[in-house]
Design a protein around this motif. Structure first.
Motif, PDB file in Angstrom:
ATOM      1  N   GLY A  71       7.213  -2.452  -7.727  1.00  0.00           N
ATOM      2  CA  GLY A  71       5.495  -2.445  -8.291  1.00  0.00           C
ATOM      3  C   GLY A  71       4.518  -2.027  -9.042  1.00  0.00           C
ATOM      4  N   ASP A 192      -2.708  -3.409  -2.800  1.00  0.00           N
ATOM      5  CA  ASP A 192      -1.715  -2.861  -1.727  1.00  0.00           C
ATOM      6  C   ASP A 192      -0.853  -3.015  -2.317  1.00  0.00           C
ATOM      7  OD1 ASP A 192      -0.268  -1.028   0.198  1.00  0.00           O
ATOM      8  OD2 ASP A 192      -2.548  -1.906   1.315  1.00  0.00           O
ATOM      9  N   LYS A 193       0.543  -2.829  -2.665  1.00  0.00           N
ATOM     10  CA  LYS A 193       1.764  -3.245  -2.941  1.00  0.00           C
ATOM     11  C   LYS A 193       2.673  -2.781  -2.094  1.00  0.00           C
ATOM     12  CE  LYS A 193       1.358  -4.574  -8.011  1.00  0.00           C
ATOM     13  NZ  LYS A 193       1.690  -4.366  -9.216  1.00  0.00           N
ATOM     14  N   ASN A 194       2.261  -3.105  -0.737  1.00  0.00           N
ATOM     15  CA  ASN A 194       3.080  -2.143   0.467  1.00  0.00           C
ATOM     16  C   ASN A 194       4.413  -3.332   0.598  1.00  0.00           C
ATOM     17  OD1 ASN A 194       2.068  -4.915   1.751  1.00  0.00           O
ATOM     18  ND2 ASN A 194       0.670  -3.785   3.149  1.00  0.00           N
ATOM     19  N   TRP A 195       4.724  -4.656  -0.106  1.00  0.00           N
ATOM     20  CA  TRP A 195       5.775  -5.070  -0.229  1.00  0.00           C
ATOM     21  C   TRP A 195       6.789  -3.950  -1.395  1.00  0.00           C
ATOM     22  CZ3 TRP A 195       6.852  -6.346  -5.011  1.00  0.00           C
ATOM     23  CH2 TRP A 195       5.733  -6.022  -5.947  1.00  0.00           C
ATOM     24  N   THR A 200      10.646   4.964   0.961  1.00  0.00           N
ATOM     25  CA  THR A 200       9.300   4.866   2.514  1.00  0.00           C
ATOM     26  C   THR A 200       9.286   5.564   2.834  1.00  0.00           C
ATOM     27  OG1 THR A 200      11.554   5.590   3.998  1.00  0.00           O
ATOM     28  CG2 THR A 200      11.720   2.926   3.329  1.00  0.00           C
ATOM     29  N   ARG A 204       8.315   3.824   7.193  1.00  0.00           N
ATOM     30  CA  ARG A 204       8.143   2.528   7.362  1.00  0.00           C
ATOM     31  C   ARG A 204       9.709   1.792   7.405  1.00  0.00           C
ATOM     32  NH1 ARG A 204       9.170   0.064   2.342  1.00  0.00           N
ATOM     33  NH2 ARG A 204       7.752   0.817   0.413  1.00  0.00           N
ATOM     34  N   ASN A 207      11.787  -2.325   2.705  1.00  0.00           N
ATOM     35  CA  ASN A 207      11.179  -3.436   2.092  1.00  0.00           C
ATOM     36  C   ASN A 207      12.550  -4.397   1.383  1.00  0.00           C
ATOM     37  OD1 ASN A 207       8.833  -3.241   2.822  1.00  0.00           O
ATOM     38  ND2 ASN A 207       8.223  -2.424   0.842  1.00  0.00           N
TER      39      ASN A 207
END
Length: 352
Positions: A71, A192-195, A200, A204, A207
């Motif tokens: 990210g 938002d680079k939630n990928w 974690t 969550r 990824n």
């Protein structure tokens, strides 16, 4: 904007990347872009970032893949044969939807070629030099000032769409020195680079970033997702300069360094009663098709001038769509088209 500073084009790319928030650079030296790596080697540690000269271009692009997966803003740079070596990694990163910036300061080819300027990597950049149905956003500056501005913009575009963005210049732009005026601060988009694979914290699911989809339906659906993204980019991110096109006798299309030469040709032609227009694609992809369609029936003909054997001319012909004849004039091997040669070609076309 602050005071103007005299800087070399390659060094401006490095400074622009730092101002855009890039803190990771992986590359390998090759003329005529090596000064980018030199600049990053000096400045990146000062900014608390990571500079690494990889053992090869293949290694460098895969390091970019890793950093982008986490990210962070990351860049690599090379010149034509080096970009060829990066193509597999570029295809992998494109499928994995990883945002990063790739710089190609083009030299002559095919093969190892020579260190002089060329535009012979157009097909590789906009048609996909690697495998698969992928696209990169390709930005073609024509001045050192634009090298700065478009490099910053490349990072924003990359993050906005999760796509690779390429700055494609040539040996002249990389090596020339011009005054450049830097902004006091940059507009850096926040996404938002939630990928990303950046840990974690046990909060969550993990990824996973991949470019392999064994199931054909999943692979097709992923490809369809990519194509929808490319259509959105085509609708929102086209950049083009038009100059003197109203009522032009002939419209010349050119990008990068060659477009600067055309502006002098326009002045020369005016003295002889010939009105020459210019359409300069700034995004080579997405290509400014609508701008050519807008002026398709204005001139007697179009002329595309490039430092190659005729590559962008194919896109110009498709955009004009048979409404006017599209001619081509090019030089290769590091030879640069002269103003007089281009003017002579224009006169030859207009005489029919």
């Amino acid at each position: 904007m602050g005071e103007k500073i005299l800087m070399k084009g390659n060094e401006v790319i490095g400074e622009a990347a730092l101002r855009a928030g890039c803190r990771h650079y992986f590359g390998y030296p090759i003329t005529p872009q090596t000064e980018i790596a030199h600049y990053m080697a000096k400045r990146m540690p000062q900014e608390g970032g990571t500079f690494l000269q990889a053992e090869s271009e293949v290694a460098a692009i895969n390091m970019v893949y890793g950093a982008a997966s986490a990210g962070v803003r990351v860049m690599t740079s090379s010149s034509s044969p080096g970009i060829s070596l990066k193509q597999e990694g570029i295809s992998y990163a494109s499928c994995a939807e990883l945002p990063a910036v790739v710089v190609n300061i083009v030299r002559t080819g095919p093969g190892l070629g020579g260190i002089l300027p060329a535009q012979c990597d157009y097909f590789q950049a906009v048609k996909g030099g690697g495998h698969g149905d992928y696209k990169m956003v390709v930005l073609a500056p024509c001045s050192v000032q634009e090298l700065y501005e478009l490099t910053v913009e490349a990072f924003n575009i990359a993050d906005r769409y999760r796509i690779l963005a390429m700055i494609m210049g040539d040996g002249i732009l990389g090596q020339m020195m011009e005054p450049v005026e830097f902004r006091d601060s940059e507009e850096i988009i926040k996404v938002d680079k939630n990928w990303a694979t950046n840990g974690t914290n046990m909060s969550r699911e993990n990824n996973v970033i991949t470019s392999i989809y064994i199931d054909p339906e999943k692979m097709e659906n992923h490809n369809l997702k990519l194509q929808a993204k490319y259509k959105e980019i085509e609708s929102k991110e086209i950049r083009v300069e038009t100059y003197n096109c109203e009522n032009a006798d002939i419209i010349v299309s050119a990008f990068g360094t060659v477009a600067r030469i055309i502006k002098n040709v326009i002045t020369m032609a005016e003295k002889e009663g010939i009105k020459v227009g210019l359409i300069r694609p700034i995004t080579l992809w997405p290509f400014p098709v609508s701008e050519f369609q807008k002026y398709a029936e204005v001139p007697k003909a179009f002329l595309t001038v490039e430092m190659n054997a005729g590559q962008m001319v194919e896109d110009v012909r498709m955009a004009v769509n048979g409404k006017r004849e599209v001619h081509f004039y090019g030089r290769m091997g590091g030879m640069i088209p002269t103003q007089q040669d281009i003017l002579n070609k224009i006169k030859e076309i207009l005489k029919g």
